[in-house]
Design an enzyme around this catalytic site. Structure first.
Site: not given
Lengths: 375, 195
Positions: A154, A224, A319, A352-353
């Site tokens: 990232s 968050r 992602d 994305h994780d």
């Protein structure tokens, strides 16, 4: 073959730099401290160093755990250790907390030497390039002239890419995972909403909340929560939470009903309990500003002409925050410059994780790549 | 790593230091060979996770993509040669990929199993789909989706204006000059852009 192991107990170290750092914004950081960790041993030729660059909420604590905190395991512990893809029996691995951070490296929460008070909102804007410049000084301090590899996911991948442009001769291999050559407007939009959540929190106090003894926890929590939505894929969220109702039926309330609400609130509260809001603001701006093609008329190929490293670029199919298409832009720009580059698009449903998870194929690829790196 | 006798023919057509793209590069065996004997700058394209991993382990530049969707992203004329070794028969978009190969490469090199090989014809006459060295799979598990002969491929090139610069045909590694469509099991072509 031995089973992959943890690097075990680790200790964070600190390096103080008193030579001022001129930042990309034109501001000057008179002095600063970088907190870092290392794993494995630097070889006699000093040729086996690997720099791991962290993303938005990451830190220098990449692997292992602290003696007094067995549960505080490094954020990329599944990747770094004896027998792991970045094998600490071969490589000397460094994790460093970036400038503006909130884990001990100089940032908005540390004292401004000019005032003796916390920097707060007066901490200068820092960019990916500034982080890399500071990391290079740490490398100098550790006697590392050239990294065997610089790797990041990232925002960390952006730093790895920037290393190959700022210090091409100092990077043999760059591994860019779930990254992008610049953010899209949509990505900047998500960052802006996150920032507005923080900036509009009544306890933000223009960024000088430390002196008030409060933290803009609600804003940081919202930021968050929004982030987490974008780190997961639609499918992963559906699989993990679906429309599951906590009470088994609608109870017509704004308290937690759907499990996804519970998850987001929990993640938001947890994060707001340890992360710093000013660091979040600075870091999202660093993400937004990163655009090496900007000075080349928006063209990435000429922007990457300086790079001489060998590259591995990896993306994940689901992602959508840093989509495979963005990684491909980097690949084709490197190809244009006749660089050695490989590209893998990992089949994953975790969004994305994914770059933080230990998918077998993903880790086999990284292990295969690192095994061939000569030290 | 894999090594096949069509590699020798392909190697003859590659000049030292060329930029080469190998489509369906498998474990990277051909590119490794071309790197060693021709010093090419080679890139492979592969969409199979295990083969991609094999390339990485072999130190071959490999780019994961679905060739059926074309080669978008690769620049016109970037490569001296674009190679597809024994993979064309496994692609649906035959004409599309041939046109893309000649867009990104100055020349294309294609090898494929000749379905018209006499043993294959014999097998069909006997009522069974052919299984041979060049067509090693059973009908129910073959990755091949296009079954064509040397004569078919010649006709396709003719139809699309693709220039056949050279064509070599083999049976068990032996060069076949007479009646290749009947006597050869594998053909290797060097192709140029339509005039």
């Amino acid at each position: 073959m031995t089973q992959p192991q943890s690097v075990g107990v680790v200790v964070a170290q600190s390096a103080r730099f008193t030579e001022p750092l001129t930042l990309r914004s034109g501001d000057l950081l008179p002095e600063y401290e970088l907190v870092y960790e290392t794993y494995g041993e630097l070889n006699a030729a000093r040729s086996n160093a690997v720099l791991v660059c962290h993303a938005l909420s990451g830190s220098h604590h990449v692997a292992g755990h602290y003696a007094d905190e067995a549960g505080n395991v490094g954020w990329w512990d599944n990747l770094v250790g004896p027998g792991k893809p970045i094998d600490t029996r071969r490589f000397f691995v460094i994790g460093v907390n970036n400038l503006g951070g909130c884990y001990g490296t100089s940032g908005p929460g540390s004292l401004n030497p000019a005032t003796g008070k916390p920097w707060g909102a007066d901490f200068p804007f820092v960019t990916v390039e500034d982080w890399v410049a500071a990391q290079a000084r740490l490398a100098d301090r550790l006697g590392i002239e050239r990294f065997a590899a610089v790797i990041g996911g990232s925002l960390g991948g952006m730093q790895a890419l920037s290393w190959t442009l700022q210090y091409p001769e100092r990077v043999a291999h760059a591994l860019l995972i779930a990254s992008a050559p610049k953010l899209t407007a949509q990505n900047i939009a998500f960052n802006e909403v996150a920032r507005q959540a923080i900036l509009s929190d009544p306890e933000f106090h223009g960024g000088h909340y430390y002196e008030q003894g409060v933290v803009p926890a609600r804003g940081l929590k919202l930021a968050r929560m929004l982030g987490h939505i974008t780190y997961l894929s639609d499918d992963a969220m559906a699989d993990k939470f679906g429309r599951t109702l906590r009470h088994g039926k609608a109870v017509y309330s704004y308290d937690v009903e759907f499990e996804i609400e519970s998850y987001l609130r929990y993640q938001g509260d947890k994060f707001a309990g340890y992360f710093d809001a000013n660091t979040y603001l600075l870091t999202t701006k660093a993400l937004d500003y990163f655009d090496p093609a900007f000075e080349h008329g928006g063209l990435l190929a000429p922007a990457l002409a300086r790079a001489t490293a060998n590259f591995l670029v990896v993306s994940f199919t689901t992602d959508w925050r840093f989509s495979p298409a963005r990684s491909r832009e980097i690949v084709y720009a490197l190809l244009h410059n006749r660089r050695n580059v490989s590209y893998a698009e990992i089949d994953s449903d975790a969004g994305h994780d994914s770059f933080l998870l230990d998918d077998a194929h993903y880790h086999a690829l990284l292990a295969g790549y690192f095994d061939r790196i000569e030290v | 790593m894999s090594y096949r006798h069509d590699y020798e023919v392909i190697t003859q057509w590659i000049a030292p230091g060329e930029k080469v793209l190998d489509l369906g590069c498998g474990d990277g065996g051909l590119l490794k060979h071309l790197g060693e004997v021709r010093g090419v700058q080679g890139y492979g394209v592969e969409n199979d996770a295990d083969k991609l991993l094999a390339c990485i382990r072999n130190g071959i530049n490999v780019i994961q993509m679905d060739m059926e969707k074309g080669l978008a992203g690769f620049e016109d004329g970037f490569f001296d040669h674009v190679i597809m070794s024994l993979s064309l028969q496994a692609m649906h978009n035959t004409q599309g990929i041939l046109s893309e190969m000649l867009r990104v490469g100055h020349e294309a090199v294609v090898s494929f199993p000749n379905f018209g090989y006499w043993r294959h014809r014999q097998s069909i006459l006997n009522g069974r789909m052919p299984v041979s060295e060049s067509l090693p799979h059973q009908w129910f598990n073959t990755p091949n989706v296009r079954f064509f002969t040397i004569a078919d491929f010649d006709a396709l090139c003719d139809m699309n204006g693709i220039i056949v610069r050279e064509r070599l045909a083999f049976d068990d590694g032996r060069l076949i000059l007479d009646e290749p469509n009947f006597l050869a099991s594998v053909a290797v072509y060097r192709l140029g852009r339509p005039a």
